[in-house]
Design a protein around this motif. Structure first.
Motif, PDB file in Angstrom:
ATOM      1  N   LEU A   1      -1.660 -27.713  23.342  1.00 21.74           N
ATOM      2  CA  LEU A   1      -0.593 -27.918  24.659  1.00 21.74           C
ATOM      3  C   LEU A   1      -0.873 -26.968  26.309  1.00 21.74           C
ATOM      4  O   LEU A   1      -1.242 -25.852  26.151  1.00 21.74           O
TER       5      LEU A   1
ATOM      6  N   ASN B   1       1.091 -27.931  28.976  1.00 24.88           N
ATOM      7  CA  ASN B   1       2.338 -26.885  29.988  1.00 24.88           C
ATOM      8  C   ASN B   1       3.386 -28.231  29.363  1.00 24.88           C
ATOM      9  O   ASN B   1       3.372 -28.710  28.002  1.00 24.88           O
ATOM     10  N   TRP B   2       5.061 -27.143  29.426  1.00 30.73           N
ATOM     11  CA  TRP B   2       5.405 -27.891  28.401  1.00 30.73           C
ATOM     12  C   TRP B   2       6.957 -28.106  29.138  1.00 30.73           C
ATOM     13  O   TRP B   2       7.429 -27.345  29.849  1.00 30.73           O
ATOM     14  N   SER B   3       7.864 -29.261  28.785  1.00 29.65           N
ATOM     15  CA  SER B   3       9.102 -28.893  29.287  1.00 29.65           C
ATOM     16  C   SER B   3      10.322 -29.500  28.722  1.00 29.65           C
ATOM     17  O   SER B   3       9.577 -30.087  27.346  1.00 29.65           O
TER      18      SER B   3
ATOM     19  N   ARG C   1       7.957 -27.666  34.458  1.00 30.78           N
ATOM     20  CA  ARG C   1       7.399 -27.389  32.947  1.00 30.78           C
ATOM     21  C   ARG C   1       6.509 -26.822  33.352  1.00 30.78           C
ATOM     22  O   ARG C   1       6.363 -25.628  34.381  1.00 30.78           O
TER      23      ARG C   1
ATOM     24  N   ALA D   1       5.053 -33.155  27.969  1.00 32.41           N
ATOM     25  CA  ALA D   1       4.142 -32.136  27.656  1.00 32.41           C
ATOM     26  C   ALA D   1       2.818 -32.483  28.217  1.00 32.41           C
ATOM     27  O   ALA D   1       2.332 -33.524  28.748  1.00 32.41           O
TER      28      ALA D   1
END
Length: 103
Positions: free
Chosen positions: A32, A34-36, A10, A40
């Motif tokens: 938000l 973190n994000w992948s 992420r 998230a």
């Protein structure tokens, strides 16, 4: 030592978004963190009960997610695939009141 259980790494982000559920009747602001490609981390501004599945709307995109875990205001979510996305019936006000009384 912490074991990494995520399928994909992420990236750290810090952007505003909205959690949407109840057929668009309930919209809550969130951040938000973190994000992948597969999920998230969503930080809510305050603790509130969320359904198992909901949408995250951020500028330029909207994704359907499933809640995987929760620690206080932080919610880990996984993105749903097209096959997993199904319309979710709105939660009645009476059901919400009953949950609050029980909980």
């Amino acid at each position: 030592m912490r074991i990494e259980r995520r399928q994909t790494p992420r990236s750290r982000v810090y952007r505003g978004a909205s959690v949407v559920f109840n057929g668009g009747q309930s919209v809550l602001e969130c951040t938000l963190r973190n994000w992948s490609d597969t999920g998230a981390l969503v930080r809510m501004s305050d603790w509130i009960a969320l359904p198992k599945t909901f949408e995250i709307d951020s500028p330029g995109e909207s994704v359907r997610v499933r809640q995987c875990w929760r620690r206080g205001d932080d919610v880990g979510v996984a993105f749903l695939t097209q096959g997993e996305c199904q319309p979710v019936a709105p939660i009645s006000l009476d059901a919400i009141r009953k949950r609050r009384q029980l909980g």
